[in-house]
Write a protein that holds these residues in place. Structure first.
Motif, PDB file in Angstrom:
ATOM      1  N   GLN A  11       0.825  -1.211   0.000  1.00  0.00           N
ATOM      2  CA  GLN A  11       0.000   0.000   0.000  1.00  0.00           C
ATOM      3  C   GLN A  11       0.859   1.261   0.000  1.00  0.00           C
ATOM      4  O   GLN A  11       0.515   2.260  -0.643  1.00  0.00           O
ATOM      5  N   LEU A  12       1.969   1.232   0.704  1.00  0.00           N
ATOM      6  CA  LEU A  12       2.864   2.394   0.697  1.00  0.00           C
ATOM      7  C   LEU A  12       3.474   2.600  -0.680  1.00  0.00           C
ATOM      8  O   LEU A  12       3.639   3.740  -1.133  1.00  0.00           O
ATOM      9  N   VAL A  13       3.811   1.511  -1.362  1.00  0.00           N
ATOM     10  CA  VAL A  13       4.338   1.620  -2.726  1.00  0.00           C
ATOM     11  C   VAL A  13       3.256   2.136  -3.665  1.00  0.00           C
ATOM     12  O   VAL A  13       3.499   2.998  -4.521  1.00  0.00           O
ATOM     13  N   MET A  14       2.030   1.622  -3.519  1.00  0.00           N
ATOM     14  CA  MET A  14       0.922   2.104  -4.344  1.00  0.00           C
ATOM     15  C   MET A  14       0.709   3.604  -4.143  1.00  0.00           C
ATOM     16  O   MET A  14       0.525   4.366  -5.103  1.00  0.00           O
ATOM     17  N   ILE A  15       0.738   4.041  -2.887  1.00  0.00           N
ATOM     18  CA  ILE A  15       0.561   5.460  -2.585  1.00  0.00           C
ATOM     19  C   ILE A  15       1.677   6.287  -3.231  1.00  0.00           C
ATOM     20  O   ILE A  15       1.436   7.370  -3.772  1.00  0.00           O
ATOM     21  N   ALA A  16       2.899   5.766  -3.185  1.00  0.00           N
ATOM     22  CA  ALA A  16       4.021   6.477  -3.811  1.00  0.00           C
ATOM     23  C   ALA A  16       3.834   6.574  -5.323  1.00  0.00           C
ATOM     24  O   ALA A  16       4.096   7.634  -5.929  1.00  0.00           O
ATOM     25  N   MET A  17       3.381   5.494  -5.948  1.00  0.00           N
ATOM     26  CA  MET A  17       3.182   5.513  -7.396  1.00  0.00           C
ATOM     27  C   MET A  17       2.032   6.446  -7.782  1.00  0.00           C
ATOM     28  O   MET A  17       2.123   7.199  -8.758  1.00  0.00           O
ATOM     29  N   ASP A  18       0.944   6.404  -7.036  1.00  0.00           N
ATOM     30  CA  ASP A  18      -0.158   7.324  -7.305  1.00  0.00           C
ATOM     31  C   ASP A  18       0.282   8.771  -7.089  1.00  0.00           C
ATOM     32  O   ASP A  18      -0.176   9.687  -7.781  1.00  0.00           O
ATOM     33  N   ALA A  68      -5.223  13.356  -4.242  1.00  0.00           N
ATOM     34  CA  ALA A  68      -6.145  12.974  -5.314  1.00  0.00           C
ATOM     35  C   ALA A  68      -7.287  13.984  -5.424  1.00  0.00           C
ATOM     36  O   ALA A  68      -7.659  14.413  -6.526  1.00  0.00           O
ATOM     37  N   LYS A  69      -7.848  14.398  -4.297  1.00  0.00           N
ATOM     38  CA  LYS A  69      -8.960  15.353  -4.317  1.00  0.00           C
ATOM     39  C   LYS A  69      -8.497  16.733  -4.790  1.00  0.00           C
ATOM     40  O   LYS A  69      -9.209  17.423  -5.535  1.00  0.00           O
ATOM     41  N   LEU A  70      -7.328  17.135  -4.368  1.00  0.00           N
ATOM     42  CA  LEU A  70      -6.802  18.434  -4.804  1.00  0.00           C
ATOM     43  C   LEU A  70      -6.534  18.437  -6.308  1.00  0.00           C
ATOM     44  O   LEU A  70      -6.786  19.428  -6.997  1.00  0.00           O
ATOM     45  N   THR A  71      -6.011  17.335  -6.809  1.00  0.00           N
ATOM     46  CA  THR A  71      -5.761  17.224  -8.248  1.00  0.00           C
ATOM     47  C   THR A  71      -7.068  17.278  -9.023  1.00  0.00           C
ATOM     48  O   THR A  71      -7.155  17.930 -10.082  1.00  0.00           O
ATOM     49  N   ARG A  78       1.231  14.232  -9.075  1.00  0.00           N
ATOM     50  CA  ARG A  78       2.170  15.349  -9.153  1.00  0.00           C
ATOM     51  C   ARG A  78       2.597  15.609 -10.594  1.00  0.00           C
ATOM     52  O   ARG A  78       2.760  16.761 -11.002  1.00  0.00           O
ATOM     53  N   THR A  79       2.777  14.545 -11.374  1.00  0.00           N
ATOM     54  CA  THR A  79       3.129  14.730 -12.780  1.00  0.00           C
ATOM     55  C   THR A  79       1.988  15.421 -13.529  1.00  0.00           C
ATOM     56  O   THR A  79       2.217  16.319 -14.355  1.00  0.00           O
TER      57      THR A  79
END
Length: 450
Positions: A211-218, A363-366, A223-224
């Motif tokens: 889950q931490l890796v998923m959060i990092a990838m998301d 995610a919500k801010l984006t 950000r991109t």
């Protein structure tokens, strides 16, 4: 007379022996009663888990770990795509490049400005074209996967596929920037779609690390997207697609699912403490206190998991409450030993809680900033208030995961900025940077750091 004295002596000896035996048996009975009580508490927690449909063994966890109903299986595509990216050859090829390289620059210049590594990045993408193609094929299937984890290894479980996915995400980020610098918004959107989708490969992993890796990838994906949003001419349909991708994850559900796996792993550690380190098995009292220690761990975890069924704010409250109860339970040195494994394992969950809420915030801010970009596309200017985005560009004003208040929004220097209050629950007006616990902030101002 001598016979009577002898008889009295025997009686005294018998009485003393009886007292001594009672002095031995009574504490033993107390200990047995205490241990039975601890075992009963443990069984109560296990019954609660079973009643809630939660796995209690590695075999049950394996059955619980499934691809969502109706989704296609992209597992092998992700493995074939990302395995070559987890090699020494790949590390050497990208060592001086941004995102993937240990010696590369930290930032990529925005589209329209010189990027000296662009040709070398394109060469790396060409070298691993097969991997890139396979990742896009996995994206077309929806990206969901189920990797062959051996859950019997517990907290010692290695996750090579999870780590290689992270390399895949970095390559997709490079591809998105490359397409943006080439002035191809449609190709850039395809790269971003894959970057958002690669996290779905481990969204259902019942493992905290996953889950931490998923959060990092998301995090790379959002950000991109925000970095490129002011520079690319996406049409309204393309921007809507980005919003769909941003809204896809449910981080609260994913974190809760990983906690179910964490429970099983820690239960295995209780049964086999050698798995958490040889030095800890020699501590006095560890086997003796095991049932009570495990019962407390499962009780605290149970309350914490219940909090994640409601909201992030309730999850934070449940975590704080559980930590307070654990602190109270371990005040004395003997209780510190009595609840040793609970003390060792429980605090790590707070970081996952904070990371999940932060990912939900981004995610919500984006979503808000993409909506603002759509508004500008139709009206030539950014909206002055977030309410102007509802309902055409947002179904409703998103809610801050931390305090359940509406997401904050403002125009500053002509650009939108949106923020959530962060874990300190204090609205700092979207200030980040130097604060110890800054607001979670994103902006479309290309001159400002978030």
């Amino acid at each position: 007379m001598g016979e009577q004295k002898s008889k009295r002596g025997r009686n005294v000896a018998i009485a003393l022996a009886a007292i001594g035996l009672a002095g031995f048996l009574i504490p033993c009975a107390g200990i047995l009663t205490w241990r039975a009580s601890s075992q009963a508490k443990l069984e109560k927690q296990l019954d609660r888990m079973r009643a809630n449909g939660q796995p209690t063994t590695a075999a049950e966890l394996s059955k619980h770990y499934v691809i969502p109903a109706g989704a296609e299986d992209a597992t092998q595509l992700w493995i074939d795509a990302c395995t070559p990216l987890d090699t020494e050859q790949f590390r050497l090829a990208g060592t001086d490049l941004p995102i993937v390289g240990a010696n590369g620059p930290l930032e990529i210049p925005p589209p329209g400005t010189p990027w000296k590594e662009q040709a070398a990045v394109q060469q790396l993408l060409n070298t691993y074209a097969d991997s890139m193609q396979l990742m896009h094929q996995a994206t077309a299937l929806g990206g969901y996967a189920r990797f062959d984890h051996d859950f019997t290894q517990g907290i010692a479980l290695l996750l090579p596929n999870v780590q290689s996915l992270r390399s895949g995400a970095r390559m997709l980020k490079l591809e998105a920037h490359t397409n943006a610098h080439r002035g191809d918004p449609a190709a850039c959107l395809q790269s971003l779609e894959a970057l958002f989708t690669i996290g779905r490969a481990i969204e259902n992993d019942p493992i905290l690390v996953s889950q931490l890796v998923m959060i990092a990838m998301d995090g790379m994906a959002v950000r991109t997207t925000v970095d490129l949003l002011p520079h690319l001419q996406w049409n309204d349909s393309q921007l809507q697609r980005l919003q769909e991708l941003v809204r896809q994850p449910n981080y609260l559900d994913s974190v809760r699912n990983s906690l179910l796996g964490e429970q099983v792993f820690v239960m295995q550690a209780f049964e086999n403490p050698i798995s958490i380190g040889e030095e800890r098995t020699t501590l006095p009292g560890l086997p003796f206190f095991r049932a009570g220690d495990q019962a407390l761990y499962l009780e605290l975890m149970g309350d914490y998991i219940e909090g994640t069924k409601v909201s992030w704010s309730e999850s934070f409250r449940a975590a704080d409450s559980a930590q307070t109860r654990l602190t109270e339970a371990t005040k004395s040195p003997i209780h510190g030993i009595r609840y040793l494994l609970t003390t060792l394992f429980f605090p790590a969950l707070e970081a996952v809680n904070a990371a999940g809420a932060r990912a939900d915030s981004y995610a919500k801010l984006t979503d808000v900033l993409i909506a603002a970009q759509r508004y500008k596309l139709a009206n030539s200017d950014y909206p002055k208030t977030i309410e102007e985005l509802v309902p055409t560009y947002l179904p409703s004003v998103p809610i801050d995961p931390h305090d359940n208040a509406p997401v904050r929004y403002a125009l500053r220097d002509g650009y939108p900025i949106a923020w959530c209050v962060g874990i300190d629950m204090v609205d700092d007006g979207g200030i980040g940077g130097g604060k110890a616990e800054p607001d979670v902030t994103l902006t479309l101002n290309p001159e400002k750091e978030d």
